[in-house]
Design a protein around this motif. Structure first.
Motif, PDB file in Angstrom:
ATOM      1  N   ARG A  76       0.865  -1.338  -0.009  1.00  0.00           N
ATOM      2  CA  ARG A  76      -0.089   0.192   0.020  1.00  0.00           C
ATOM      3  C   ARG A  76       0.829   1.189  -0.049  1.00  0.00           C
ATOM      4  O   ARG A  76       1.713   1.526   0.764  1.00  0.00           O
ATOM      5  N   ASP A  97      -2.772   5.133  -5.612  1.00  0.00           N
ATOM      6  CA  ASP A  97      -2.198   4.386  -4.495  1.00  0.00           C
ATOM      7  C   ASP A  97      -1.118   5.343  -3.716  1.00  0.00           C
ATOM      8  O   ASP A  97      -0.011   5.090  -3.965  1.00  0.00           O
ATOM      9  N   ASP A 266       0.831  -7.985   2.364  1.00  0.00           N
ATOM     10  CA  ASP A 266       1.270  -6.579   2.686  1.00  0.00           C
ATOM     11  C   ASP A 266       2.573  -6.219   1.705  1.00  0.00           C
ATOM     12  O   ASP A 266       3.092  -4.971   1.743  1.00  0.00           O
TER      13      ASP A 266
END
Length: 286
Positions: A76, A97, A266
């Protein structure tokens, strides 16, 4: 006589037929192939499929492959999105993003080189309380007029403090512990006298009654720390603590100004993983 002969012949024929049937093999049963699998653990992902772009499961005795359009593993805030094409990961630019640093006085954007957190020009803070000083900090004031009180002025630290805090004198009535600092004035530098941690820029009033240097175990957020005794120059911060960069966090994941828990999606190698989001307690690596 003829009847007896006929009966004997029939009996003989029946005996021969029974013997033939008894010695013959039964008719073959239809062929039913064995199941390909009895559980998902028996199914293997094809070598040319990234485990972050697909999975295989045992359904009705057959191994069934499901491919994803978007990778299950995304980092992210890197201004990219990872698509899946024929089971392989392909990175694409994604201006939406954006990496959120959790600072209301920075503008979080994507530029051609990646995520950028630009300082907001001196102006009222987006929170509606205080001002952005143009250096990425939220302060109480920018100019004397912002204090809305003629007996106060805006200090270099952006605090509205009494006029007596710049008269070059020690004013105990205003709580000063040294000339123009401490008490109701701006905090003092190290080595200056203090009565409490609030009198010191470091937030540490030593046992000798002077402002002390900041340390990683002084139970105060000071220096370059992003939270109490952790962050830049100190130990990495645990999940939920404040941060400004990934290296501030034990998980290696900082977002929106807070250390985030590690996951198997992640986009970073952390925990027991052998590589980013695979191995250890995550799906096997290839």
């Amino acid at each position: 006589m003829n009847t007896q002969r006929s009966f004997a012949a029939a009996l003989a024929a029946l005996t021969i037929a029974s013997s033939w049937l008894a010695c013959s093999d039964p008719p073959p049963l239809p062929y039913i192939p064995p199941p390909e699998c009895r559980g998902t653990v028996e199914c293997e992902l094809p070598y040319n499929v990234d485990p972050r772009c697909g999975e295989v499961a045992c359904i009705d005795g057959a191994c069934v492959l499901e491919l994803y359009e978007t990778s299950r593993s995304q980092y992210r805030g890197d201004c990219e999105i990872t698509r899946c094409h024929d089971g392989q990961r392909v990175a694409e630019r994604d201006p939406d993003d954006v990496w959120d640093d959790g600072n209301p006085c920075t503008e979080d954007v994507c530029d051609p080189t990646g995520p950028v957190n630009k300082y907001v020009r001196p102006s009222p803070a987006p929170s509606g309380s205080g001002f952005c000083n143009g250096s990425g900090q939220e302060v109480t004031c920018l100019y004397d007029v912002d204090c809305e009180d003629p007996t106060r002025f805006c200090s270099l630290l952006g605090n509205c403090i009494p006029l007596e805090c710049k008269n070059g004198m020690l004013d105990p009535d205003y709580g000063e512990t040294y000339m123009d600092c401490g008490g109701h004035c701006d905090p003092c530098r190290i080595t200056r006298p203090c009565n409490s941690k609030y009198d010191c820029l470091t937030g540490v009033c030593g046992p000798d009654g002077t402002c002390s240097v900041d340390r990683c175990l002084d139970r105060v957020q000071n220096g370059n720390e992003t939270d109490v005794d952790c962050g830049f120059g100190c130990y990495p911060c645990a999940d939920g603590y404040k941060c400004r960069a990934n290296e501030n966090c034990e998980s290696g994941i900082c977002f929106a100004g807070t250390c985030q828990p590690r996951t198997c999606s992640d986009g970073r190698r952390n925990g027991e993983e052998e590589d980013a989001d695979c191995g250890g307690d995550c799906p096997p690596c290839r």
